[in-house]
Every structure is written in structure tokens, then in C-alpha cells.
Design an enzyme around this catalytic site. Structure first.
Site, PDB file in Angstrom:
ATOM      1  N   GLU A 378       0.814  -1.216   0.000  1.00 53.68           N
ATOM      2  CA  GLU A 378       0.000   0.000   0.000  1.00 53.68           C
ATOM      3  C   GLU A 378       0.850   1.270   0.000  1.00 53.68           C
ATOM      4  O   GLU A 378       0.521   2.261  -0.653  1.00 53.68           O
ATOM      5  CB  GLU A 378      -0.948  -0.001   1.199  1.00 53.68           C
ATOM      6  CG  GLU A 378      -2.133  -0.973   1.083  1.00 53.68           C
ATOM      7  CD  GLU A 378      -1.766  -2.436   1.289  1.00 53.68           C
ATOM      8  OE1 GLU A 378      -0.614  -2.723   1.670  1.00 53.68           O
ATOM      9  OE2 GLU A 378      -2.638  -3.307   1.065  1.00 53.68           O
ATOM     10  N   GLN A 400      -7.914  -2.666  -0.755  1.00 53.37           N
ATOM     11  CA  GLN A 400      -8.757  -3.863  -0.833  1.00 53.37           C
ATOM     12  C   GLN A 400      -9.800  -3.814   0.286  1.00 53.37           C
ATOM     13  O   GLN A 400     -10.970  -4.127   0.071  1.00 53.37           O
ATOM     14  CB  GLN A 400      -7.896  -5.116  -0.748  1.00 53.37           C
ATOM     15  CG  GLN A 400      -8.596  -6.325  -1.277  1.00 53.37           C
ATOM     16  CD  GLN A 400      -7.620  -7.378  -1.764  1.00 53.37           C
ATOM     17  OE1 GLN A 400      -6.898  -7.959  -0.970  1.00 53.37           O
ATOM     18  NE2 GLN A 400      -7.589  -7.621  -3.066  1.00 53.37           N
ATOM     19  N   PHE A 401      -9.369  -3.414   1.442  1.00 47.37           N
ATOM     20  CA  PHE A 401     -10.257  -3.100   2.569  1.00 47.37           C
ATOM     21  C   PHE A 401      -9.698  -1.835   3.212  1.00 47.37           C
ATOM     22  O   PHE A 401      -8.469  -1.671   3.285  1.00 47.37           O
ATOM     23  CB  PHE A 401     -10.284  -4.240   3.598  1.00 47.37           C
ATOM     24  CG  PHE A 401     -11.024  -5.457   3.119  1.00 47.37           C
ATOM     25  CD1 PHE A 401     -12.372  -5.646   3.446  1.00 47.37           C
ATOM     26  CD2 PHE A 401     -10.403  -6.390   2.314  1.00 47.37           C
ATOM     27  CE1 PHE A 401     -13.064  -6.766   2.974  1.00 47.37           C
ATOM     28  CE2 PHE A 401     -11.081  -7.509   1.845  1.00 47.37           C
ATOM     29  CZ  PHE A 401     -12.415  -7.698   2.177  1.00 47.37           C
ATOM     30  N   ALA A 402     -10.586  -0.977   3.697  1.00 46.93           N
ATOM     31  CA  ALA A 402     -10.130   0.288   4.281  1.00 46.93           C
ATOM     32  C   ALA A 402      -9.140   0.051   5.416  1.00 46.93           C
ATOM     33  O   ALA A 402      -8.260   0.875   5.667  1.00 46.93           O
ATOM     34  CB  ALA A 402     -11.330   1.086   4.792  1.00 46.93           C
ATOM     35  N   ASP A 403      -9.274  -1.085   6.090  1.00 49.73           N
ATOM     36  CA  ASP A 403      -8.374  -1.413   7.201  1.00 49.73           C
ATOM     37  C   ASP A 403      -6.903  -1.384   6.770  1.00 49.73           C
ATOM     38  O   ASP A 403      -6.026  -1.053   7.554  1.00 49.73           O
ATOM     39  CB  ASP A 403      -8.690  -2.810   7.736  1.00 49.73           C
ATOM     40  CG  ASP A 403     -10.164  -2.972   8.044  1.00 49.73           C
ATOM     41  OD1 ASP A 403     -10.522  -3.026   9.220  1.00 49.73           O
ATOM     42  OD2 ASP A 403     -10.979  -3.021   7.092  1.00 49.73           O
ATOM     43  N   PHE A 404      -6.641  -1.785   5.518  1.00 49.80           N
ATOM     44  CA  PHE A 404      -5.252  -1.930   5.069  1.00 49.80           C
ATOM     45  C   PHE A 404      -4.597  -0.597   4.760  1.00 49.80           C
ATOM     46  O   PHE A 404      -3.415  -0.542   4.421  1.00 49.80           O
ATOM     47  CB  PHE A 404      -5.180  -2.874   3.863  1.00 49.80           C
ATOM     48  CG  PHE A 404      -5.757  -4.230   4.165  1.00 49.80           C
ATOM     49  CD1 PHE A 404      -5.589  -4.799   5.425  1.00 49.80           C
ATOM     50  CD2 PHE A 404      -6.495  -4.926   3.230  1.00 49.80           C
ATOM     51  CE1 PHE A 404      -6.134  -6.035   5.735  1.00 49.80           C
ATOM     52  CE2 PHE A 404      -7.045  -6.165   3.526  1.00 49.80           C
ATOM     53  CZ  PHE A 404      -6.861  -6.727   4.788  1.00 49.80           C
ATOM     54  N   HIS A 445     -11.253  -6.327   9.063  1.00 52.17           N
ATOM     55  CA  HIS A 445     -11.972  -6.131   7.798  1.00 52.17           C
ATOM     56  C   HIS A 445     -13.287  -5.400   8.045  1.00 52.17           C
ATOM     57  O   HIS A 445     -14.238  -5.576   7.313  1.00 52.17           O
ATOM     58  CB  HIS A 445     -12.279  -7.476   7.116  1.00 52.17           C
ATOM     59  CG  HIS A 445     -11.076  -8.168   6.562  1.00 52.17           C
ATOM     60  ND1 HIS A 445     -10.167  -8.825   7.347  1.00 52.17           N
ATOM     61  CD2 HIS A 445     -10.630  -8.292   5.281  1.00 52.17           C
ATOM     62  CE1 HIS A 445      -9.214  -9.353   6.577  1.00 52.17           C
ATOM     63  NE2 HIS A 445      -9.471  -9.042   5.322  1.00 52.17           N
TER      64      HIS A 445
END
Ligand SMILES: Cc1ncc(C[n+]2csc(CCOP(=O)(O)OP(=O)(O)O)c2C)c(N)n1
Length: 639
Positions: A378, A400-404, A445
Site C-alpha cells: 500500500e 482492498q479493505f479500508a483497514d489496510f 476487515h
């Protein structure tokens, strides 16, 4: 080489006199900066670090501008907002560092990608010290450059120490160039104190890179002859090491070589020196005579964002029923058609169509150059998006997911958000953030992490709750040259449907939507909260509420908030994120500061538990605020 050396010698005197604040010396390393810059064309970007004065002088920047920069004056490059070499200039095709070092490599990737897409055969060069190579950002960027075969000259100046840390405590391979093999990348070791070796080797390498675009890793062996910065000294460096490297001084040795070859006479040397000293003194006078920067709040606030004049593109009358996910996909596709300089990057977004299938079919429509699968990195990709923007592209990065996003946090906060304020450079980047809980996905996630970004000046934060808004707001976010975090709630992707215009249309950022009107209470919310509030109210037919869907969190539509609160006198703010430090707290503070006399009850905030987000559905339901909202609303109404 003589010019940066003489400038430095002057700066060391000024530093002792307290006339400049800090100095990072490149004495002894001039051959690298000067040699690399001499090989590149003036249109080719260079991304230097804190010891590369020779890059700036070799690009012929008028010295008074550099001196003003170091004194925090207006003729510098940052209007006094950043110090030393922390600036870029499109005029001289230099993109200066941020303190965090590592993101520079990813930005170079983006610039090189821009060059490659334009097929202009340009190469770009980026610098770091051997200490910087330990940063994750650097490894990510090297890998991306290799996977995408980007024409970047990665220049590592191995000067023995990173602040006080010797190379043995920094890395455990013999040469940093050895890492090239691991990245599948050509690499070379170059005697960094020998200008002839630097220049001749680089010339061959760069010419070949222009013909056959690819990354090359260069390790320049050199030495840092002075302290990390002047104040920190060199006590920890053994004297014999100093002596050894002093004998390899690039200037002395080159001068000797030129003398022996009967190219340089004593008179030449004297006249070169006096010419440069004269130039330095003349330019210093200009900088010292320049007025100090005047502080004016409005100047500072006006430069945080690049000016963007919203252009309304009207919707047509033809509509179709779309889910949130379809509306985002359609909006993105229409933006790709509209902006042929828009490049999409993300994990699995190409043939696979992304984990949520938003970009399904895009590769067929727009090709793999513009719809790019990325490695899992990222930070490098966000940095590369910045680099693309510098070369005139628009970039969209799909997390891919906001968490990342945590793995790409550094360049968002420090590069994208601050570039316009620091050196007037836009960051034309949208980061799409599939977020939110309610889908049984556990702590990593499910987060809705908008508050990490609403706190950061320079970013815009958009958070639609409906397909119609999402499509129009995404179009505007992509039009807007400022960095935008675009939140998309996963639980709404396939559960919310709406009639959506089929054409490309825009909606303004910073405007809330009043979804329903009532006199009793104001409900302020966004994202999934909007649906929870509307659902709760359908079960309370007697409650007459204004429901305000914020749609954009930064900028925030305070006018709409205040107007509604002044009308109803009671307000409840519903947010999915846990309470402390969330945007509900700031909205509450704004209301109490601006509408206190209109309030008939204390402001209520309803939010998730102060815990990470649990997986099991019973725990997740307890965590989320939906269940609590109804009672809190009734309590407020009965206050
Ligand atoms: C992320 C981050 N961590 C720590 C620092 C503090 N710092 C600035 S420069 C530096 C040493 C850098 O060493 P190297 O990359 O070898 O370059 P050199 O200064 O030797 O030229 C350190 C530790 C920083 N600026 N950024």
C-alpha cells in the site's frame, strides 16, 4: 562539485553565526549528486535527499532562491513552510524529500510510470542513504519498479553511517547492491567519490535505460565526512576511517587528475573559486535583504488545498435501479471514459475485477496499462499515485479493505496531504476505501477509519450512503485535484438500491443532504448510520426529525448542521466508529460553540463500543450503535 562545496563551507560559517537553523552536509559526496544530475536531461525528474545540494546547483537554480529557502523566506520554494531541502519545484523538475525518507522511492515509481505511459523515454533518479534502505517503503518501491519494469535509477549513497548507526547495525548483506538480485533488478556498485566513474558508468546505464525501460539499483560507496547534521558531530567515527576517506575527497582527486592532464591550471582554480564565491556572496546579499515572511492566517489556510472550481455536470432523465456497488462501478467507468489520464491501481483489480468486483470488465475496456494490479504494498502504491499526479495523471487507488490503509498511512498523511501547502504541488489522487462493520468480518476487515483522515488538513473525506450520491460524488472526487479518501460501506454495497441517472454527472463535495424534515429533533449521521436512523424512525412515526446525511466529512457542511439544529433545538449524532476522537465529537463541539442558545437539551452522541470490532454476530451487534440509537433518541426527546 566546487559550487556545492563552497556553498557548504559558507553555510557552516553562517550556521556558527546563528544565521541559518540547521545544516545537513554532503561534503565528500558531491560527485554522486553532480554526476547523476549531469547525466540526466533537464526534463528528467530527480528526487534528492538531504545531502544532495549538488543536484540543486547542477540544475542551475538561482542561488538566492536556495538561500531564501533555507532562511524561510518567500523567494524560496515553500513560502517559509518547510525547511532545508524539503521542497520540490516543477520548474527544475526536482521533487524534494519528506523527512520520512522512504516514500521518495515510491514517488519515483509513479513518475517513472507516468513517463512510461507517455512513452517519452525519460528516466528518473531517486536518492536515499543506506539507512533509508531499511524502511519498508523502500523495499516495496523496489519490488514494484521491478514488477512493472519502471525506468528509475535508484541511487543509494552508502556513506557508512545513518545518523550514528554504522552499516553493520543497519543491514547484514555484504553490499546493498546485492539486493538487486532479490528484486530481479540490475544493480551496480559505483565508486561514489570518483566523478569520472560516476559519470561514465551512469551515462552508459541511463542511455540503455532510455532505450530499454527498466529499474537499476546503484550503490555508491562513499563516506559522510561531517556529522548527521552539524550539531551532532562525528565523535563516534574512528579517526582512521575519517583519514582514509579524506584521502578520497572527490574534489581534490578530480582537481589533481585535471592538473596532471594539463587541463586545469592554478589560475583556473583561483578564478573558478573567486567566480563562485562572488556568486554566493551576491546571492546571499539578495536573500539577507529580502523581507521576513509575514504571517497571515488566510494565506496559510488558502494554500492547504489546490483551488478547485466545481463544475456541475447535470444528470439526464434516464435512470436505472442500481445497487451501491453498481453505481460506484458505473461512476468509475464513466470517469475512466472522461479522463484518459486516469489510472487505477489496486490489488486484484485487473482481470479479477477487485474483491468486490467494482472494476470487473475494466481491463477489457481500458487495458492493463490503466487498470493495474499491484503487489501487496500500500505504501509504494499510494506514493506512486503521488508520482503519477506529479507527471500530470490522475490516480485512483483501491484499498482492498479500508483497514489496510494503515500500511499506506505514511504517504497519505505526509505526502498527499501536505504537498500543496508545502510546495504548491497537487496530489490528484482518490483512495477508495471499502469499509465498515455489520458483515461479520472481525477486527481487520470492518473498521470505519474516517477519523484518522478528517484530522489531517489537506485531505478531503467523502462518505456516501446511497447509490445516487456515491456515483456523483465519486465523479467529483476524481475531478478534484486534491487527495480524496472515498469511503464505501461494504454492508451497503449490495443492500441499498436506488434509481440512478445513467449518464456521467457530478455532485458537489461538502454538501449534506436533508433526507427528511421534522421539528422535534436533528439526527446527524453518515454511511450506514443513515440507514439505521431512517429505519429506526420508520418505527417511530410520531417523531418528527430532520435527518441530515453528511455525505462529505471534510469539508463539513456546518451551515446545514447549524440551520437544522437552530430549527429543532435538539440534536443526536450517530456514528459507526467508536466514540472517542470520532467526528461526532467535533460536530458536537461545533454545535455547542455556535448554537448553544438554540439548544433545548444536551447534544447526544451515539457510537460504537470502545473496543476493536468483534467477529461473532452477537458481539458485533452489541458493538455497533444501531441497537442503542432508538433509546438514546427517545431519551433526548423526553429530556
Ligand atoms: C521514518 C524516519 N525515521 C527516522 C528518521 C530520522 N532520521 C533522519 S535521517 C536519518 C539517518 C539516515 O541515514 P541514511 O539513510 O544512511 O542517510 P545519511 O543521513 O547517512 O545520508 C534518521 C535516522 C526519519 N527522518 N524518518
Amino acid at each position: 562539485m566546487l559550487k556545492p562545496r563552497l556553498i557548504e563551507e559558507k553555510m557552516l560559517i553562517l550556521l556558527r553565526q546563528g544565521k541559518i537553523s540547521k545544516w545537513f552536509s554532503g561534503i565528500g559526496q558531491e560527485a554522486i549528486s553532480v554526476g547523476v544530475t549531469a547525466v540526466l536531461d533537464k526534463e528528467e525528474y530527480i528526487l534528492p535527499m538531504h545531502r544532495n545540494l549538488g543536484v540543486f546547483t547542477s540544475r542551475d537554480i538561482p542561488l538566492y532562491r536556495l538561500f531564501s529557502q533555507w532562511q524561510g523566506k518567500a523567494n524560496g520554494f515553500t513560502k517559509g513552510r518547510d525547511r532545508s531541502f524539503h521542497f520540490g519545484t516543477q520548474e527544475f523538475k526536482i521533487v524534494g524529500m519528506i523527512s520520512h525518507l522512504g516514500p521518495q522511492f515510491g514517488v519515483a515509481d509513479g513518475i517513472a510510470l507516468g513517463n512510461k505511459l507517455k512513452k517519452n523515454n525519460q528516466v528518473c533518479a531517486v536518492f536515499t542513504g543506506e539507512g533509508g534502505t531499511s524502511e519498508g517503503d523502500i523495499h516495496e518501491a523496489l519490488n514494484v519498479a521491478s514488477v512493472w519494469q519502471l525506468p528509475v535509477l535508484f541511487c543509494v549513497e552508502n556513506n557508512g553511517y545513518g545518523l550514528s548507526t554504522p552499516t553493520r547495525e543497519q543491514y547484514f548483506c555484504e553490499h546493498i547492491a546485492d539486493r538487486g538480485k532479490g528484486y530481479g533488478m540490475e544493480s551496480h556498485i559505483i565508486e561514489g567519490n570518483n566523478i569520472i566513474e560516476v559519470y561514465t558508468k551512469l551515462k552508459t546505464i541511463v542511455e540503455s535505460m532510455r532505450k530499454e525501460p527498466r529499474p537499476v539499483l546503484l550503490e555508491f560507496k562513499t563516506f559522510r565526512m561531517r556529522g548527521h547534521e552539524e550539531a551532532s558531530g562525528t565523535k563516534y567515527v574512528p579517526q582512521d576511517l575519517m583519514d582514509q576517506w579524506a584521502a578520497k575527497d572527490p574534489l581534490e582527486n578530480y582537481a589533481e587528475y585535471l592538473r596532471n592532464a594539463n587541463i586545469l591550471t592554478e589560475e583556473d582554480e583561483v578564478s573558478f573559486k573567486s567566480e563562485i564565491v562572488h556568486e554566493i556572496n551576491e546571492n546571499l546579499d539578495i536573500a539577507f535583504d529580502e523581507a521576513e515572511i509575514k504571517a497571515a492566517e488566510s494565506n496559510e489556510l488558502n494554500d492547504v488545498y489546490k483551488e478547485f472550481v466545481y463544475q456541475e455536470v447535470k444528470e439526464n432523465n434516464e435512470t436505472e435501479e442500481l445497487r451501491l456497488i453498481d453505481a460506484i462501478s458505473q461512476g468509475l467507468k464513466q470517469s475512466m471514459e472522461r479522463h484518459d489520464n486516469l489510472v487505477l491501481m489496486g490489488q486484484d483489480i485487473a482481470e479479477y475485477g477487485g474483491v468486490f468486483k467494482i472494476t470487473e470488465g475494466f481491463v477489457e475496456a481500458f487495458g492493463k496499462e490503466r487498470v493495474r494490479n499491484t503487489p501487496i504494498c500500500e505504501s509504494a502504491i499510494v506514493s506512486a499515485a503521488m508520482g503519477l499526479s506529479i507527471t500530470g495523471f490522475k490516480a485512483m487507488v483501491e484499498m482492498q479493505f479500508a483497514d489496510f490503509v494503515t500500511s499506506g498511512f505514511n504517504p497519505i498523511i505526509n505526502y498527499l496531504a501536505k504537498s500543496h501547502y508545502r510546495w504548491n504541488e497537487k496530489a490528484d489522487v482518490v483512495i477508495r476505501m471499502p469499509c465498515g462493520a455489520g458483515v461479520g468480518a472481525g477486527p481487520f476487515h470492518s473498521q470505519t477509519n474516517e477519523a484518522w483522515f478528517t484530522h489531517t488538513p489537506g485531505l478531503k473525506v467523502v462518505y456516501p450512503a446511497f447509490p445516487y450520491d456515491a456515483k456523483g460524488l465519486l465523479a467529483t472526487s476524481i475531478e478534484d485535484p486534491n487527495p480524496v479518501l472515498f469511503f464505501e460501506h461494504k454492508a451497503l454495497y449490495r443492500s441499498v438500491r436506488q434509481q440512478v441517472p445513467t449518464n456521467y454527472y457530478t455532485l458537489p463535495l461538502g454538501k449534506a443532504a436533508l433526507l427528511q424534515e421534522g421539528e422535534d429533533v436533528t439526527v446527524i449521521t453518515y454511511g450506514a448510520g443513515v440507514h439505521w436512523a431512517l429505519d429506526t424512525l420508520t418505527h417511530l412515526p410520531d417523531v418528527k426529525a430532520d435527518v441530515l446525511d453528511l455525505r462529505t466529512l471534510l469539508p463539513l457542511d456546518t451551515d446545514a448542521i447549524f440551520a437544522s439544529v437552530k430549527k429543532t433545538g435538539k440534536v443526536i449524532i450517530l456514528q459507526e466508529d467508536s466514540l472517542f476522537g470520532g467526528i461526532a465529537s467535533d460536530i458536537s463541539a461545533l454545535i455547542s460553540e455556535n448554537c448553544f442558545q438554540y439548544l433545548d437539551a444536551p447534544i447526544k452522541r451515539v457510537a460504537s463500543l470502545e473496543t476493536p470490532i468483534p467477529f461473532a454476530s452477537q458481539l458485533e451487534a452489541q458493538y455497533l450503535p444501531k441497537g442503542k440509537f432508538k433509546q438514546q433518541l427517545l431519551d433526548l426527546l423526553h429530556y
